[in-house]
Design a protein around this motif. Structure first.
Motif, mmCIF file in Angstrom:
data_model
loop_
_atom_site.group_PDB
_atom_site.id
_atom_site.type_symbol
_atom_site.label_atom_id
_atom_site.label_comp_id
_atom_site.label_asym_id
_atom_site.label_seq_id
_atom_site.Cartn_x
_atom_site.Cartn_y
_atom_site.Cartn_z
ATOM 1 N N SER A 183 30.309 3.177 50.189
ATOM 2 C CA SER A 183 29.910 4.102 51.281
ATOM 3 C C SER A 183 29.302 3.115 52.466
ATOM 4 C CB SER A 183 28.851 5.034 50.947
ATOM 5 O OG SER A 183 27.440 4.457 50.068
ATOM 6 N N THR B 71 23.731 6.763 50.803
ATOM 7 C CA THR B 71 24.542 7.960 51.326
ATOM 8 C C THR B 71 24.655 8.915 50.367
ATOM 9 O OG1 THR B 71 25.615 6.509 52.806
ATOM 10 C CG2 THR B 71 26.922 8.644 52.020
ATOM 11 N N TYR C 266 27.369 11.967 49.778
ATOM 12 C CA TYR C 266 28.750 12.435 50.734
ATOM 13 C C TYR C 266 29.490 13.299 49.492
ATOM 14 C CZ TYR C 266 33.290 12.503 52.994
ATOM 15 O OH TYR C 266 34.470 12.723 53.856
ATOM 16 N N TYR D 248 36.151 9.686 58.158
ATOM 17 C CA TYR D 248 35.376 8.979 56.958
ATOM 18 C C TYR D 248 36.493 8.811 55.924
ATOM 19 C CZ TYR D 248 31.172 8.118 54.079
ATOM 20 O OH TYR D 248 30.292 7.674 53.320
ATOM 21 N N ALA E 70 37.565 5.395 53.898
ATOM 22 C CA ALA E 70 37.435 5.218 52.261
ATOM 23 C C ALA E 70 38.566 5.215 51.637
ATOM 24 C CB ALA E 70 36.445 6.338 51.995
ATOM 25 N N LEU F 135 31.108 5.417 46.752
ATOM 26 C CA LEU F 135 31.635 6.745 46.456
ATOM 27 C C LEU F 135 32.835 6.611 45.322
ATOM 28 C CD1 LEU F 135 32.773 6.776 50.321
ATOM 29 C CD2 LEU F 135 30.999 8.223 49.350
#
Length: 333
Positions: A195, A247, A249, A277, A281, A306
């Motif tokens: 992230s 983060t 998310y 985003y 990613a 993430l």
């Protein structure tokens, strides 16, 4: 069971979301957690492979804990002695907390155990790493991740109960740990990305969108029915303090939260943020798919990493269907 030694669901979430914040980051962040898959060694070199002596030590610890005749969730760290491996846990904790943000451990002898023994092992393994917490209001401390036939399109569905693709997200705990017992017939790969790297690319290419990550927004609490109290929870996705970006998310839960009447519809800028985003990613140079094999442990920092999951197909034989154990752990900031 006495839960005072473990964190409750809300208590754990509050601990995780109570992140220090000093200012809005406006430049790329230099951090060991800001990795790209294209720059990492192969997973075989990153993962820790248990030695035969360490496997024997684990088996002895399982046998010792079984001899105590305690319910698994009442076992303590002292009930599961790991004299040789004890020195590894601070290193793994540091890698998760201050390093790459993830750690893979391979070679746990799950094929030699029944389900109860695997549960006993993973629970006690987690106690050596951190403090477990409840994963849902139903009181689950040790979760089972498998397809229960829940439909992924259901806005109240907890997606780990499905075979559907799961978009990038973070869980409400410092660390999420998975132990693979059985892999899927096809698919079901764990996909991870930094992230911090996603933020760095976003702040460089779309600084106005990166700034929105520091604005508070609502996330859907899918344990609650529409318009129920606590059905929508306000969070600040990014917090930045002392050079560290943390983060939270969760694309699916950010997008479904307007089902609650008190939450306004997402704006065009919101959609633009999510689209960019996700694009960053999912860039192959930034993320990689990890095929967890039986006996693999994956430990992920929900502050800097993430995780997602690809759709999977299960075997027709119930004994061969995808099955992972899950722990949520608090390890402190």
């Amino acid at each position: 069971m006495n839960l005072k030694n473990y964190l409750g669901f809300k208590e754990q979430a509050m601990h995780y979301l109570d992140r220090p914040h000093q200012e809005v980051a406006t430049q790329a962040i230099d951090s060991p957690a800001a990795w790209r898959s294209s720059e990492l060694p192969p997973l075989e070199q990153v993962a820790y492979i248990l030695s035969s002596a360490e496997v024997s030590e684990i088996k002895q610890a399982v046998a010792h804990a079984e001899s105590l005749n305690k319910p698994t969730l009442e076992l303590t760290r002292d009930d599961f002695p790991l004299p040789s491996l004890d020195e590894k846990f601070p290193l793994w904790r540091d890698t998760i907390h201050r390093g790459l943000g993830f750690q893979v451990i391979r070679g746990v002898p799950v094929d030699d155990w029944n389900k109860a023994q695997a549960e006993l092992f993973f629970w006690c393994f987690g106690l050596h790493l951190g403090t477990p917490g409840l994963q849902n209001p139903e009181g689950h401390l040790l979760g089972h991740v498998n397809d229960l036939g829940v439909q992924g399109e259901d806005p109240t569905a907890r997606l780990y109960k499905t075979a559907s693709h799961i978009n990038f997200h973070c869980d409400a705990a410092d660390v999420v740990g998975l132990l693979c017992l059985k892999k899927a017939k096809a698919g079901g790969h764990s996909r991870i990305a930094s992230s911090v790297t996603v933020f760095n690319d976003l702040v460089s290419s779309h600084p106005h969108l990166a700034k929105k990550l520091f604005d508070k927004r609502f996330v859907d609490n899918r344990d609650k029915e529409v318009n129920s109290p606590d059905g929508a929870i306000e969070v600040q996705p990014c917090c930045y303090a002392d050079g560290t970006l943390r983060t939270f998310y969760h694309l699916d839960y950010f997008k479904s939260v307007p089902r609650h009447d008190a939450v306004e519809a997402l704006t065009d800028e919101d959609h633009a943020l999510f689209e960019m985003y996700e694009k960053i990613a999912n860039d192959p140079k930034n993320c990689f798919d990890m095929s967890l094999e039986p006996g693999d442990i994956q430990l992920i920092s929900n502050h800097t990493t993430l995780h997602a999951r690809t759709e999977f197909e299960d075997d027709i034989d119930p004994d061969k269907r995808r099955h992972l154990l899950r722990l949520w752990l608090s390890i402190g900031l």
